[in-house]
Design a protein around this motif. Sequence first.
Motif, PDB file in Angstrom:
ATOM      1  N   ASN A 172       0.812  -1.227   0.000  1.00  0.00           N
ATOM      2  CA  ASN A 172       0.000   0.000   0.000  1.00  0.00           C
ATOM      3  C   ASN A 172       0.840   1.269   0.000  1.00  0.00           C
ATOM      4  O   ASN A 172       0.335   2.351  -0.286  1.00  0.00           O
ATOM      5  N   SER A 173       2.094   1.168   0.368  1.00  0.00           N
ATOM      6  CA  SER A 173       3.031   2.285   0.234  1.00  0.00           C
ATOM      7  C   SER A 173       4.435   1.707   0.244  1.00  0.00           C
ATOM      8  O   SER A 173       4.634   0.548   0.652  1.00  0.00           O
ATOM      9  N   ALA A 174       5.403   2.515  -0.179  1.00  0.00           N
ATOM     10  CA  ALA A 174       6.795   2.049  -0.118  1.00  0.00           C
ATOM     11  C   ALA A 174       7.243   1.999   1.335  1.00  0.00           C
ATOM     12  O   ALA A 174       8.094   1.194   1.714  1.00  0.00           O
ATOM     13  N   TYR A 175       6.663   2.864   2.166  1.00  0.00           N
ATOM     14  CA  TYR A 175       6.979   2.827   3.596  1.00  0.00           C
ATOM     15  C   TYR A 175       6.644   1.439   4.150  1.00  0.00           C
ATOM     16  O   TYR A 175       7.454   0.792   4.794  1.00  0.00           O
ATOM     17  N   LEU A 176       5.425   1.017   3.845  1.00  0.00           N
ATOM     18  CA  LEU A 176       4.965  -0.283   4.332  1.00  0.00           C
ATOM     19  C   LEU A 176       5.814  -1.408   3.740  1.00  0.00           C
ATOM     20  O   LEU A 176       6.147  -2.380   4.431  1.00  0.00           O
ATOM     21  N   ALA A 177       6.142  -1.289   2.468  1.00  0.00           N
ATOM     22  CA  ALA A 177       6.959  -2.317   1.807  1.00  0.00           C
ATOM     23  C   ALA A 177       8.294  -2.462   2.533  1.00  0.00           C
ATOM     24  O   ALA A 177       8.732  -3.572   2.852  1.00  0.00           O
ATOM     25  N   ASN A 178       8.945  -1.338   2.820  1.00  0.00           N
ATOM     26  CA  ASN A 178      10.243  -1.378   3.502  1.00  0.00           C
ATOM     27  C   ASN A 178      10.105  -1.963   4.893  1.00  0.00           C
ATOM     28  O   ASN A 178      10.832  -2.875   5.286  1.00  0.00           O
ATOM     29  N   GLN A 179       9.177  -1.380   5.641  1.00  0.00           N
ATOM     30  CA  GLN A 179       9.051  -1.764   7.038  1.00  0.00           C
ATOM     31  C   GLN A 179       8.708  -3.250   7.174  1.00  0.00           C
ATOM     32  O   GLN A 179       9.347  -3.972   7.929  1.00  0.00           O
ATOM     33  N   ASN A 236      19.722   6.257   6.083  1.00  0.00           N
ATOM     34  CA  ASN A 236      18.572   5.499   5.580  1.00  0.00           C
ATOM     35  C   ASN A 236      17.235   6.069   6.061  1.00  0.00           C
ATOM     36  O   ASN A 236      17.138   6.616   7.158  1.00  0.00           O
ATOM     37  N   HIS A 237      16.233   5.881   5.216  1.00  0.00           N
ATOM     38  CA  HIS A 237      14.886   6.398   5.484  1.00  0.00           C
ATOM     39  C   HIS A 237      14.256   5.722   6.712  1.00  0.00           C
ATOM     40  O   HIS A 237      14.548   4.555   7.030  1.00  0.00           O
ATOM     41  N   ALA A 238      13.358   6.460   7.365  1.00  0.00           N
ATOM     42  CA  ALA A 238      12.683   5.978   8.577  1.00  0.00           C
ATOM     43  C   ALA A 238      12.031   4.601   8.382  1.00  0.00           C
ATOM     44  O   ALA A 238      12.039   3.767   9.301  1.00  0.00           O
ATOM     45  N   SER A 239      11.473   4.345   7.207  1.00  0.00           N
ATOM     46  CA  SER A 239      10.780   3.068   6.981  1.00  0.00           C
ATOM     47  C   SER A 239      11.763   1.892   7.028  1.00  0.00           C
ATOM     48  O   SER A 239      11.416   0.797   7.487  1.00  0.00           O
ATOM     49  N   LEU A 240      12.984   2.123   6.548  1.00  0.00           N
ATOM     50  CA  LEU A 240      14.006   1.070   6.577  1.00  0.00           C
ATOM     51  C   LEU A 240      14.447   0.837   8.024  1.00  0.00           C
ATOM     52  O   LEU A 240      14.528  -0.292   8.502  1.00  0.00           O
ATOM     53  N   PHE A 255      20.435  -0.149   1.950  1.00  0.00           N
ATOM     54  CA  PHE A 255      20.882   1.174   1.492  1.00  0.00           C
ATOM     55  C   PHE A 255      19.918   1.730   0.447  1.00  0.00           C
ATOM     56  O   PHE A 255      18.992   1.045   0.020  1.00  0.00           O
ATOM     57  N   GLU A 256      20.135   2.982   0.074  1.00  0.00           N
ATOM     58  CA  GLU A 256      19.287   3.645  -0.930  1.00  0.00           C
ATOM     59  C   GLU A 256      20.143   4.005  -2.141  1.00  0.00           C
ATOM     60  O   GLU A 256      21.351   4.213  -1.997  1.00  0.00           O
ATOM     61  N   SER A 257      19.503   4.135  -3.292  1.00  0.00           N
ATOM     62  CA  SER A 257      20.292   4.510  -4.476  1.00  0.00           C
ATOM     63  C   SER A 257      20.349   6.027  -4.623  1.00  0.00           C
ATOM     64  O   SER A 257      21.260   6.573  -5.229  1.00  0.00           O
ATOM     65  N   GLY A 264      10.633   0.129  -4.482  1.00  0.00           N
ATOM     66  CA  GLY A 264      10.306   1.361  -5.207  1.00  0.00           C
ATOM     67  C   GLY A 264       8.934   1.868  -4.801  1.00  0.00           C
ATOM     68  O   GLY A 264       8.203   1.205  -4.049  1.00  0.00           O
ATOM     69  N   THR A 265       8.587   3.047  -5.303  1.00  0.00           N
ATOM     70  CA  THR A 265       7.278   3.614  -4.982  1.00  0.00           C
ATOM     71  C   THR A 265       6.502   3.897  -6.273  1.00  0.00           C
ATOM     72  O   THR A 265       7.094   4.126  -7.327  1.00  0.00           O
ATOM     73  N   LEU A 266       5.185   3.908  -6.147  1.00  0.00           N
ATOM     74  CA  LEU A 266       4.337   4.341  -7.259  1.00  0.00           C
ATOM     75  C   LEU A 266       3.953   5.800  -7.052  1.00  0.00           C
ATOM     76  O   LEU A 266       3.257   6.394  -7.867  1.00  0.00           O
ATOM     77  N   ALA A 267       4.398   6.377  -5.932  1.00  0.00           N
ATOM     78  CA  ALA A 267       3.845   7.648  -5.460  1.00  0.00           C
ATOM     79  C   ALA A 267       4.672   8.882  -5.807  1.00  0.00           C
ATOM     80  O   ALA A 267       4.213   9.994  -5.580  1.00  0.00           O
ATOM     81  N   LYS A 268       5.873   8.705  -6.348  1.00  0.00           N
ATOM     82  CA  LYS A 268       6.671   9.913  -6.614  1.00  0.00           C
ATOM     83  C   LYS A 268       6.765  10.122  -8.127  1.00  0.00           C
ATOM     84  O   LYS A 268       5.848  10.709  -8.699  1.00  0.00           O
TER      85      LYS A 268
HETATM   86  C1  LIG Z   1      13.806   6.829   0.792  1.00  0.00           C
HETATM   87  C2  LIG Z   1      12.340   6.620   0.972  1.00  0.00           C
HETATM   88  N1  LIG Z   1      11.882   5.370   1.046  1.00  0.00           N
HETATM   89  C3  LIG Z   1      10.558   5.120   1.208  1.00  0.00           C
HETATM   90  C4  LIG Z   1       9.657   6.157   1.287  1.00  0.00           C
HETATM   91  C5  LIG Z   1       8.193   5.845   1.437  1.00  0.00           C
HETATM   92  O1  LIG Z   1       7.573   6.003   0.198  1.00  0.00           O
HETATM   93  P1  LIG Z   1       5.983   6.108   0.106  1.00  0.00           P
HETATM   94  O2  LIG Z   1       5.677   7.555   0.099  1.00  0.00           O
HETATM   95  O3  LIG Z   1       5.594   5.408  -1.151  1.00  0.00           O
HETATM   96  O4  LIG Z   1       5.439   5.405   1.311  1.00  0.00           O
HETATM   97  C6  LIG Z   1      10.083   7.472   1.219  1.00  0.00           C
HETATM   98  C7  LIG Z   1       9.085   8.574   1.316  1.00  0.00           C
HETATM   99  O5  LIG Z   1       9.271   9.690   1.136  1.00  0.00           O
HETATM  100  C8  LIG Z   1      11.464   7.718   1.061  1.00  0.00           C
HETATM  101  O6  LIG Z   1      11.935   8.962   1.000  1.00  0.00           O
END
Ligand SMILES: Cc1ncc(COP(=O)(O)O)c(C=O)c1O
Length: 425
Positions: free
Chosen positions: A119-126, A147-151, A190-192, A250-254
């Motif tokens: 449902n979001s990339a946040y959820l996917a990561n977490q 690294n992002h909060a979700s990771l 890590f992130e790209s 990845g995300t569909l949202a950006k």
């Molecule tokens: C590096 C990174 N990963 C994941 C996310 C989460 O993406 P989404 O907005 O699809 O939940 C974000 C959101 O800004 C992000 O910056």
Amino acid sequence: MNYIDFFKNELLKFKNDGFYRKFLPIKRSRDIFPLTKINFDSFNNDKNISDNDIKIWCTNDYLNMSHNEQVIDRMVEVIREVGTGSGGTRNISGTTQYHIELESKLAKFHNRESALIFNSAYLANQSTLWTLCKKLKDIQVFSDELNHASLIQGIKNSGAECEVFKHNDLSHLESLLKKYDHDKPKLIVFESLYSMDGTLTNVSEYVDLAKKYNALTYLDEVHAVGLYGDQGSGIANKYGVSNEIDIINGTLAKAFGQIGGYIAGNKELIDFIRSFTPGFIFTTSIMPSVAAASKKSIEIAEQSDFLRKDIHKKANYMRKALTEVGIPFINGQSHIIPLITNSADKTRLYSEELLKKYKIYVQPIFYPTVPKDTARLRITITPKHTYQDIDHLIRSLCSVYNIKRNISHNSFIEKTENLTSVNVI
Ligand SMILES: Cc1ncc(COP(=O)(O)O)c(C=O)c1O
């Protein structure tokens, strides 16, 4: 215990530290974007600013796909056909042909066998990291400090041991990897493209290290998909190592302008996550129309090299201009340009002045989105921003930074006309 007092006090402390946030209610109309309406009345009753056309400089709708006519048509068409909500989790009546087609598109896009929508990339990561780290007993995680909060949340929730390495510092990472037995399960996260710093990662060097030390790799490409690599397929693909990353997120949202996230990888690994991840299993699937619109958006993005080139050329132009006038920024060579001010208060003041005096909206970014004392104005460029818009932004920034420079219209363009040296896509 007086619970409400507790909440009040915590909020008060947060406010006194200068980190409290107010959300700006905006209306990004298609026909005038990047001009944007802001409803100030519901924001802070600030009568000094009227509901006006403000230029937005901080959207993550990088390719402006949320406004794309074909994408909208596809979404409306599917809503008319099957309605709005999916009506269930993926397991219980919530899987449609649109979900399946999108997953197959995403797998192909990343050059991988399988993909899975969340449902979001946040959820996917977490949830993916939680599952991996829980199931692989005794795993040792290595995580970039930015690294992002979700990771971070996924790793923390799992309770796994985690070594944090300095941002993009491969020798530090290697020194940590070396400490552990070759056969111990390991995962490098890590992130790209780091979204708050705009720094790009040499993904293939991580792949080499992972192979040498027998580690899995988890790569967040959220800010890179759609904008980097062959047909916008991300930075792992740009380095030709998509196939060697264990999980790409990845995300569909950006850049794709919709909502939702995903992972892609080897079919057994994706099937494993599909089967054991609560954040995937126990939630209603994304709207079928969103899945269909996302697929359409990716198809269009694949064919949009000209937009990617345009964004990167404009980003180079802006970096040149900022250098010329002496405004400090993180030079990450990406489409994200953070202007570092270090103080949350100062960043908020700059942002307010840009809004009130120059009708420019750049959201101030501070803790906890970035570490304390690294507050910033994070600027993003879309194809709809013109060179004249950039000049206006630079002039306005000079004024709020109190930099005395007489900048004429298009003053930087000549210097960047032949800018081909930075070829990031
Ligand atoms: C590096 C990174 N990963 C994941 C996310 C989460 O993406 P989404 O907005 O699809 O939940 C974000 C959101 O800004 C992000 O910056």
